[in-house]
Enzyme design. Structure first.
Site, PDB file in Angstrom:
ATOM      1  N   TYR A 109      11.380  -4.309  -7.132  1.00 50.58           N
ATOM      2  CA  TYR A 109      10.140  -4.238  -7.911  1.00 50.58           C
ATOM      3  C   TYR A 109       9.215  -3.100  -7.535  1.00 50.58           C
ATOM      4  O   TYR A 109       8.767  -2.348  -8.386  1.00 50.58           O
ATOM      5  CB  TYR A 109       9.397  -5.574  -7.783  1.00 50.58           C
ATOM      6  CG  TYR A 109       8.049  -5.622  -8.476  1.00 50.58           C
ATOM      7  CD1 TYR A 109       7.970  -5.738  -9.854  1.00 50.58           C
ATOM      8  CD2 TYR A 109       6.863  -5.568  -7.745  1.00 50.58           C
ATOM      9  CE1 TYR A 109       6.734  -5.793 -10.498  1.00 50.58           C
ATOM     10  CE2 TYR A 109       5.631  -5.636  -8.377  1.00 50.58           C
ATOM     11  CZ  TYR A 109       5.566  -5.743  -9.754  1.00 50.58           C
ATOM     12  OH  TYR A 109       4.365  -5.792 -10.393  1.00 50.58           O
TER      13      TYR A 109
ATOM     14  N   CYS B 262       0.837  -1.182   0.000  1.00 54.44           N
ATOM     15  CA  CYS B 262       0.000   0.000   0.000  1.00 54.44           C
ATOM     16  C   CYS B 262       0.876   1.238   0.000  1.00 54.44           C
ATOM     17  O   CYS B 262       2.082   1.175   0.227  1.00 54.44           O
ATOM     18  CB  CYS B 262      -0.916   0.021   1.233  1.00 54.44           C
ATOM     19  SG  CYS B 262      -2.018  -1.393   1.358  1.00 54.44           S
TER      20      CYS B 262
ATOM     21  N   ASN C  83       0.666   0.688   5.944  1.00 53.73           N
ATOM     22  CA  ASN C  83       1.254  -0.142   4.902  1.00 53.73           C
ATOM     23  C   ASN C  83       2.033  -1.252   5.582  1.00 53.73           C
ATOM     24  O   ASN C  83       2.919  -0.989   6.400  1.00 53.73           O
ATOM     25  CB  ASN C  83       2.182   0.691   4.020  1.00 53.73           C
ATOM     26  CG  ASN C  83       2.965  -0.173   3.039  1.00 53.73           C
ATOM     27  OD1 ASN C  83       2.468  -1.181   2.565  1.00 53.73           O
ATOM     28  ND2 ASN C  83       4.188   0.240   2.724  1.00 53.73           N
ATOM     29  N   GLY C  84       1.710  -2.494   5.251  1.00 51.20           N
ATOM     30  CA  GLY C  84       2.417  -3.620   5.846  1.00 51.20           C
ATOM     31  C   GLY C  84       1.468  -4.714   6.263  1.00 51.20           C
ATOM     32  O   GLY C  84       0.342  -4.818   5.779  1.00 51.20           O
TER      33      GLY C  84
ATOM     34  N   GLY D 194      -0.663   0.595  -5.160  1.00 54.56           N
ATOM     35  CA  GLY D 194      -1.976  -0.012  -4.980  1.00 54.56           C
ATOM     36  C   GLY D 194      -2.998   0.601  -5.905  1.00 54.56           C
ATOM     37  O   GLY D 194      -3.163   1.819  -5.925  1.00 54.56           O
TER      38      GLY D 194
END
Length: 506
Positions: free
Chosen positions: A257, A2, A101-102, A28
């Protein structure tokens, strides 16, 4: 994965949050949300889809306020329901909102503790809502009617004693300020920036530095492992390392990535790290195949371009763009079903025949996850007339699931899981296959910051830095992420379990 952003400014932050989320859209594309505060009143808008689709002009007019949060999400458990879109909010204590995020790895334990001991109700399956309620409980336990900055930092200390996993958090405390914190290993990225205006200083916390760049904020620094930063409404910054044993182990897959190449994460240029990945991969190819017959190097757009160019230069062969990409198709390895991913590959890329016909082609990608994409692309190259098709991955074999916020598939759906490199080569249909060595990958990233000597590399090694991942947990992850399980959840969403976007007063 995210993207999160929090902004404290001198005027309305709605447009700035919108612009920052647009820059973070690569993190996202499933859902987006924004929450702002003006005169002690909160406004929120959440919905499925891209940032540009979720927020319309009437929404932006409603989202007034000089402090706010934003979030872009992809479905970590396969659900596309906007009920899981963030930010989340609880009204006690003070009025507290959070974007995360996570992934927490002890969500079940925390949920039970919240219900049994903290007397708090959690309304969704989201670990972000769990994290919000843990933070709210610890703040409430401090019992301060007029909390000072040190109280917010103390609450984060207590959260880090309870929560395990990877997390980068931005939170808004109504009437007090902006709070951000990062897990003790700094697995997920988070930065803080500042810009000075005639009215006074403004601050932003975000997942990547590119969000700061787009809005002319100056990068102050990354959050350290276990660090919390609280910025009060007067623009004063207060910080503390909230864990007794911080360990800098950021996720290396951000550099492979996820992150944009123009980002700087933990003082490491993603662009330069990827350039080094190409150089090291070329050196390996020359070492194991000194008399290669490669005619041309062709990247698979977009993230592999940065590595493919120095790889071609080091090999002494031509670099060519052989694929045209449809930019309106999302990232394929996180799509919910194998058939959809296969169809998407054909919609996403088209080969330029003249770059392939009669040539021995080395295709370069950032990584190989399921193998679906590269198998289809190798077939495309052959159909375009390539004599031989070789394949190179800028990352080592991905053999294990990620449990810290990247929704990689179940282990049995990873093409390299339990297979040798030659078995993978045969499955994807390549004439030769080259993987980056893990030691080289780590050196490529760590060269940018000598303070970081190791990274979170569990997708390659199966070693999880939090140390609380056992077989039963991985089996649970597998059951949640397998394609069949995701298909069942999507069917429930289509039948009416989920609801659309909304805007409302809180």
């Amino acid at each position: 994965m995210c993207g999160v952003v929090g902004i404290l400014a001198q005027g309305d932050v709605n447009q700035a949050i919108y612009d920052a989320l647009t820059v973070l859209q690569h993190r996202g594309q499933d859902a987006a949300g924004m929450m702002t505060c003006a005169d002690g009143k909160l406004k929120v808008r959440k919905g499925n889809g891209l940032v540009r689709d979720v927020f319309q002009s009437q929404d932006m007019q409603m989202l007034a306020g000089n402090i706010g949060l934003g979030h872009v999400r992809y479905p970590t458990a396969g659900s596309s329901s906007s009920i899981l879109a963030q930010p989340f909010y609880v009204n006690s204590p003070y009025g507290l909102a959070l974007a995360h995020n996570g992934n927490l790895t002890n969500t079940a334990q925390l949920s039970e503790e919240l219900y049994r001991d903290d007397l708090r109700h959690v309304n969704t399956d989201s670990d972000s809502e769990v994290l919000l309620n843990v933070l709210a409980h610890e703040l409430q336990e401090l019992g301060q009617h007029e909390p000072q900055p040190e109280h917010f930092l103390a609450a984060v200390e207590r959260v880090q004693e309870r929560a395990t996993g990877g997390y980068a958090v931005v939170a808004m405390v109504v009437g007090y300020g902006l709070l951000g914190f990062r897990d003790p290993h700094a697995i997920r990225p988070l930065v803080v920036g500042r810009r000075d205006t005639e009215q006074g200083p403004e601050f932003m916390m975000a997942s990547e530095s590119v969000a700061l760049d787009a809005l002319d904020f100056e990068l102050v620094r990354d959050f350290g492992p276990g660090e919390a930063i609280f910025i009060d409404l007067n623009g004063q910054i207060h910080s503390r390392t909230c864990t007794p044993q911080p360990s800098y182990r950021p996720c290396i897959f951000e550099h492979v990535y996820f992150a944009r190449p123009d980002s700087i994460i933990d003082r490491i240029s993603v662009h330069k790290a990827r350039l080094r990945m190409g150089e090291r991969l070329a050196e390996k190819i020359l070492r194991v195949w000194p008399d290669h017959d490669i005619d041309v190097v062709i990247p698979i757009p977009d993230t592999s371009r940065t590595a493919a160019l120095p790889l071609a230069q080091r090999l002494g062969v031509k670099y060519r763009e052989g694929f045209v990409k449809n930019r309106y198709i999302g990232r394929t390895f996180i799509m919910p079903g194998q058939s959809q991913r296969r169809k998407s590959v054909k919609q996403k890329l088209n080969a330029i025949d003249l770059e392939f016909r009669g040539k021995n082609v080395l295709l370069v990608d950032d990584s190989i996850v399921r193998g679906t994409t590269c198998e289809q692309i190798i077939l495309m190259a052959r159909e375009a007339g390539a004599a031989k098709v070789y394949f190179a991955s800028a990352a080592p074999p991905v053999r294990y699931p990620n449990v810290y916020g990247i929704d990689m598939p179940a282990a049995e759906e990873l093409i390299a899981h339990g297979r040798s490199e030659d078995e993978v080569r045969r499955l994807i249909g390549a004439d030769q296959l080259f993987y980056q060595d893990l030691e080289d990958l780590i050196e490529c990233a760590s060269e940018g910051n000598p303070l970081i000597t190791d990274f979170e590399c569990s997708v390659f090694t199966g070693e999880y830095v939090t140390g609380n991942i056992d077989r039963s947990y991985l089996d649970l992850v597998s059951s949640l992420r397998a394609d069949k399980a995701k298909a069942r959840r999507e069917a429930r969403v289509r039948s009416g379990t989920a609801y659309g976007g909304c805007i409302k007063d809180l």
